[in-house]
Write a protein that holds these residues in place. Sequence first.
Motif, PDB file in Angstrom:
ATOM      1  N   LEU A  22       0.830  -1.214   0.000  1.00 32.97           N
ATOM      2  CA  LEU A  22       0.000   0.000   0.000  1.00 32.97           C
ATOM      3  C   LEU A  22       0.859   1.257   0.000  1.00 32.97           C
ATOM      4  N   LEU A  23       1.933   1.213   0.779  1.00 32.47           N
ATOM      5  CA  LEU A  23       2.797   2.390   0.879  1.00 32.47           C
ATOM      6  C   LEU A  23       3.328   2.774  -0.495  1.00 32.47           C
ATOM      7  N   PHE A  24       3.927   1.797  -1.182  1.00 29.56           N
ATOM      8  CA  PHE A  24       4.583   2.145  -2.445  1.00 29.56           C
ATOM      9  C   PHE A  24       3.597   2.309  -3.595  1.00 29.56           C
TER      10      PHE A  24
ATOM     11  N   VAL C 144       8.762   9.027  -5.751  1.00 26.28           N
ATOM     12  CA  VAL C 144       8.761   8.733  -4.314  1.00 26.28           C
ATOM     13  C   VAL C 144      10.157   8.302  -3.887  1.00 26.28           C
ATOM     14  N   PHE C 145      10.749   7.432  -4.685  1.00 26.22           N
ATOM     15  CA  PHE C 145      12.093   6.924  -4.370  1.00 26.22           C
ATOM     16  C   PHE C 145      13.106   8.068  -4.344  1.00 26.22           C
ATOM     17  N   THR C 146      12.980   8.967  -5.326  1.00 26.71           N
ATOM     18  CA  THR C 146      13.904  10.108  -5.356  1.00 26.71           C
ATOM     19  C   THR C 146      13.770  10.906  -4.067  1.00 26.71           C
ATOM     20  N   ALA C 147      12.530  11.095  -3.648  1.00 25.47           N
ATOM     21  CA  ALA C 147      12.294  11.855  -2.424  1.00 25.47           C
ATOM     22  C   ALA C 147      12.968  11.204  -1.223  1.00 25.47           C
ATOM     23  N   PHE C 148      12.990   9.869  -1.208  1.00 29.39           N
ATOM     24  CA  PHE C 148      13.635   9.158  -0.084  1.00 29.39           C
ATOM     25  C   PHE C 148      15.107   8.864  -0.345  1.00 29.39           C
ATOM     26  N   GLY C 149      15.610   9.347  -1.492  1.00 30.56           N
ATOM     27  CA  GLY C 149      17.010   9.067  -1.825  1.00 30.56           C
ATOM     28  C   GLY C 149      17.276   7.623  -2.192  1.00 30.56           C
ATOM     29  N   GLN C 152      18.327   5.134  -8.072  1.00 31.74           N
ATOM     30  CA  GLN C 152      19.693   4.830  -8.492  1.00 31.74           C
ATOM     31  C   GLN C 152      20.533   4.216  -7.378  1.00 31.74           C
ATOM     32  N   THR C 153      19.876   3.523  -6.446  1.00 31.18           N
ATOM     33  CA  THR C 153      20.650   2.815  -5.421  1.00 31.18           C
ATOM     34  C   THR C 153      20.326   1.331  -5.492  1.00 31.18           C
ATOM     35  N   PHE C 154      21.261   0.548  -5.020  1.00 28.95           N
ATOM     36  CA  PHE C 154      21.078  -0.902  -5.018  1.00 28.95           C
ATOM     37  C   PHE C 154      19.911  -1.267  -4.108  1.00 28.95           C
ATOM     38  N   PHE C 155      19.866  -0.644  -2.944  1.00 26.28           N
ATOM     39  CA  PHE C 155      18.803  -0.951  -1.991  1.00 26.28           C
ATOM     40  C   PHE C 155      17.430  -0.602  -2.572  1.00 26.28           C
ATOM     41  N   GLY C 156      17.379   0.509  -3.298  1.00 30.36           N
ATOM     42  CA  GLY C 156      16.139   0.911  -3.949  1.00 30.36           C
ATOM     43  C   GLY C 156      15.663  -0.163  -4.908  1.00 30.36           C
ATOM     44  N   LEU C 157      16.600  -0.716  -5.671  1.00 28.81           N
ATOM     45  CA  LEU C 157      16.232  -1.766  -6.622  1.00 28.81           C
ATOM     46  C   LEU C 157      15.726  -3.004  -5.899  1.00 28.81           C
ATOM     47  N   VAL C 158      16.389  -3.352  -4.792  1.00 32.12           N
ATOM     48  CA  VAL C 158      15.927  -4.519  -4.027  1.00 32.12           C
ATOM     49  C   VAL C 158      14.505  -4.287  -3.547  1.00 32.12           C
ATOM     50  N   LEU C 159      14.244  -3.083  -3.052  1.00 32.81           N
ATOM     51  CA  LEU C 159      12.888  -2.767  -2.590  1.00 32.81           C
ATOM     52  C   LEU C 159      11.887  -2.870  -3.732  1.00 32.81           C
ATOM     53  N   ALA C 160      12.262  -2.320  -4.886  1.00 37.73           N
ATOM     54  CA  ALA C 160      11.354  -2.341  -6.033  1.00 37.73           C
ATOM     55  C   ALA C 160      11.057  -3.780  -6.461  1.00 37.73           C
ATOM     56  N   HIS C 161      12.103  -4.601  -6.524  1.00 41.44           N
ATOM     57  CA  HIS C 161      11.899  -5.999  -6.924  1.00 41.44           C
ATOM     58  C   HIS C 161      11.079  -6.755  -5.883  1.00 41.44           C
ATOM     59  N   PHE C 226      11.408  -5.416 -15.524  1.00 42.87           N
ATOM     60  CA  PHE C 226      12.001  -4.430 -16.430  1.00 42.87           C
ATOM     61  C   PHE C 226      11.641  -2.986 -16.072  1.00 42.87           C
ATOM     62  N   ASN C 227      10.337  -2.705 -15.976  1.00 39.30           N
ATOM     63  CA  ASN C 227       9.890  -1.313 -15.884  1.00 39.30           C
ATOM     64  C   ASN C 227      10.564  -0.532 -14.760  1.00 39.30           C
ATOM     65  N   LEU C 228      10.466  -1.086 -13.533  1.00 37.19           N
ATOM     66  CA  LEU C 228      11.001  -0.350 -12.393  1.00 37.19           C
ATOM     67  C   LEU C 228      12.509  -0.225 -12.457  1.00 37.19           C
ATOM     68  N   THR C 229      13.163  -1.322 -12.880  1.00 34.54           N
ATOM     69  CA  THR C 229      14.615  -1.285 -12.977  1.00 34.54           C
ATOM     70  C   THR C 229      15.055  -0.237 -13.989  1.00 34.54           C
TER      71      THR C 229
END
Lengths: 284, 352, 291
Positions: A22-24, C144-149, C152-161, C226-229
């Motif tokens: 929900l958050l994301f 949203v990701f940009t706002a949280f920094g 373009q980070t590895f951790f961001g990609l892990v979260l997205a996946h 693909f899309n998020l990455t």
Amino acid sequence: MKEKKISPIDLLMLFPGVGFILLFIGSSIFLTLVQSFGLFSITGKSVFTLENWKAILQARESMDSLFFSLKMGLLSSVGTVVVAFPIALFFRKGGTGKGILGSIIKMPLFIPALVAAFLILNLISYSGLVNTVLMRLNLINEPLRMLNDKFGWGVVFIQIWKNLPFVLLIVMAALASIRDDTIDAAKNLGAGYWSILFRIFVPLAMPGILVSMILMFIKAFGDFPIVSVAGPIYPASMAARMHIMATIYQEWDQAAVLGVIIIVTAFIVIWAYSRFAELAKGEV
Amino acid sequence: MSNLKITNLTKRFSEVLAVDNLNLEVADGEFVTLLGPSGCGKTTILRTIAGFCNPDRGEIFFGDKIMNNIPPNKRNTAMCFQSYALFPHMSVWDNISFGLKMQKISRQGQKKKISQVMEMLGLEGLEKRKPGQLSGGQQQRVALARAIVTEPKILLFDEPLSNLDAKLRVQVRIEIRDMQKRLGITTIYVTHDQDEALAISDRIVVMERGHIEQLGDPYNIYRNPETSFVAGFIGLANIYEGTVVARDGSRYTVEAPFGKVVIVSDGRKIPEASKTVKFVWRPEDMKIYIQGAPNRVKGKILQAVFMGNITDIFIDVQGNKMRAQIDESRKLIAGDVIEFSIPEDAFSILRG
Amino acid sequence: MALTDSTAETSLYLIQARKKRNFYLLLMIFFMIVLILWVGIPILMAVMWSLVDPKNPWSYPNLFPPSFSLAQWKYVFDYTNIGRALRNSYSIAPLAVLLSFVLSLPTSYVLGRKKIPGKKFFMLVVLLPIIMPGMVVALFLSRVFTAFGLSQTFFGLVLAHTLMSMPYMIRVMTTSFQAIPQDVIDAAENLGANTFVKIRDIFLPMIRPGLLAGMIFAFTVSIEEFNLTFIIGTPTFETIPTILFSFMGYNFIRTNASVVALLMMTPNIIMLFIVERFLKSDYLAASLGKM
């Protein structure tokens, strides 16, 4: 049993999964929505405006893209189900060699979409295998344009190829739950092959068919990479158009409008599904 | 091992009153069967004893100890489920040892107890098998072994034999009874099968819609049913209503639709005030009439079904249907006119 | 006379039956060939393209390349980012699977075993990452990701996946939790098991097949995401799909793309054959067959 109230512990345990999603997803939907009206704009301004909607709805490209994406979604979902259903019937009864055949047919499920696009692209490209074979057989004089064709058949074919196993799995499970007794009873009452197909198999597999069609439709409708590599030069798919809007023209607010249109379409389709599903249930 | 006491037990599931102010006492080592049609509340009582179900009102005592707030895993009851509920991912040995592990019994102790129980139930050699690899009868025995190996205070059975075929059912119920007697564990057994209940129990609790219809030993339940529900639910019954026209001590003369009958009431008296009574007798009590026998009824055979040891007959006595089961070598066919007599002490007076 | 008649009829019946059987056999063989070609030819073509000898190009009207070599494979590994993309893909995927397992476990338990109001709603919410069109989520989630920094980070990609693989994980595990008969859990409790023992000895072993299936689906989802990455990761982090996309874009190099495509799908296909028996139990169908 009585419907209990949700306990704090249950809520706490629901949170990691449901809350994360929900958050994301919620925040991105929210952002898409408000940005389409000019709020929280990437430019820093935050003023309510309908300008973006006007711009998008008046542009011929947006309408062309919308119709193209709708067409892709519809053709891909219907096409996949039409191809999958006979195969699912074939696999309903086990038999020699069907095990390994089942694994082979499921392979595209595990082949990434882009790879699938590439594999099929090899086949149907201007100088691809299909054209080569057809020309060698003197069936055609000139290669057929199947890739990046105006209509988008190439995209539809890739979608069907890639998503066939997914639909197959769901429809096969629906068919497997039909007991042989039911079919024997129908036969005993005088039902022929076609009656059994349309009065037993199709209605009983309907919930599965509907779900797979929904998921297929949404996938094909909102697709970006496959249309980008195999679709026509014009029009772009909604997702591709939105991507271009945002990253090339830097018109994020207008991209948001396109995003809202995609989301709304997806929800309309799901709503229609739930209505259908209820109708189907009412009949049984 | 312990006696069990249930007081004022009430449980409601939304609109349905599953158990209605029920009281029951079970002596130490007694085998009591809860018998009734589905939905009569018998399983709810069992689950309440095990602690899976919280009563709306009422108490459960094991001995003197009130159990209401004790969680299921601390109650030391052992339950045999209808579905067996074996752990599908564990071997037979691990299934049986589960309860002992929970009791923190040493490996040596576990081994001794499990071997003993497995031998008692004829499960030797199956230790390593998974439940999926066992026959229904074997699974049932493993479930039983798993329950009794923990030496529970109270043993609970929820229709444990309903998934077995008829022959095996009879065999296993004898085994259960034998074992229970040998170990002397207080046992509550739930079933809807009257034969099973009659064969296995010290006492039977006949239940309907959450309350006790009748409580008694198998002989009494069968021979002296107190209500038409009990009479109809257990065994076959001819139930009629009549008017008392004369009385001589415990001998009543009753005017029934099919004629006058003389009833000897053994236990229950017909209240002085009431003129009409409901009474029951069993089809097998009807005898072919011989000179001098009491309660002579004459009827036409509507249907005669030859069953081997007996003949099951439906007769019409002046427009009243009744059923008889007689041991008669003659071949009887529909249309025959036949005379029966009913022994005076074959009747039971019903309350309502 | 009657005897000969019936024998004649019987044999006629047998011939008809045999004809019918032969017809079905032919039909089945035809069907099998079509199915094998349907999947086999595209893959075979990719294999051949990846082995084309650059000195001896493959073009019309040759049905097969004139000669084979491994030069393309060497080229791709020497001159492109494929090595890094492979590393990224195969390090993000297990982390995403693990994170999504940890997050999904309690949620699936509640959804699978508890009677709670609004369960239907939660089950639908859980599907959102599949239902929502990927590009929309990608574009606006990137903000949203940009706002949280996290962009373009590895951790961001892990979260997205993780986000994308969670619907499968939660749905499949919820189905597994649901499939455990209440009797079995009651039995454990009746024999003295407390909550911890129930989780360790009953729940976890019994959901294991579903858990494995869920993990495998989650893994493949991550590998092909693909899309998020594309929006959140590139150009800092390339994964195999984004690199394949770049090979298929403006400067389409079929031979290179073949190599990457094969690299990308081989592990998945090997996995398919390993997990075949889990797929047979139709976890995916059981968990996604209803919305």
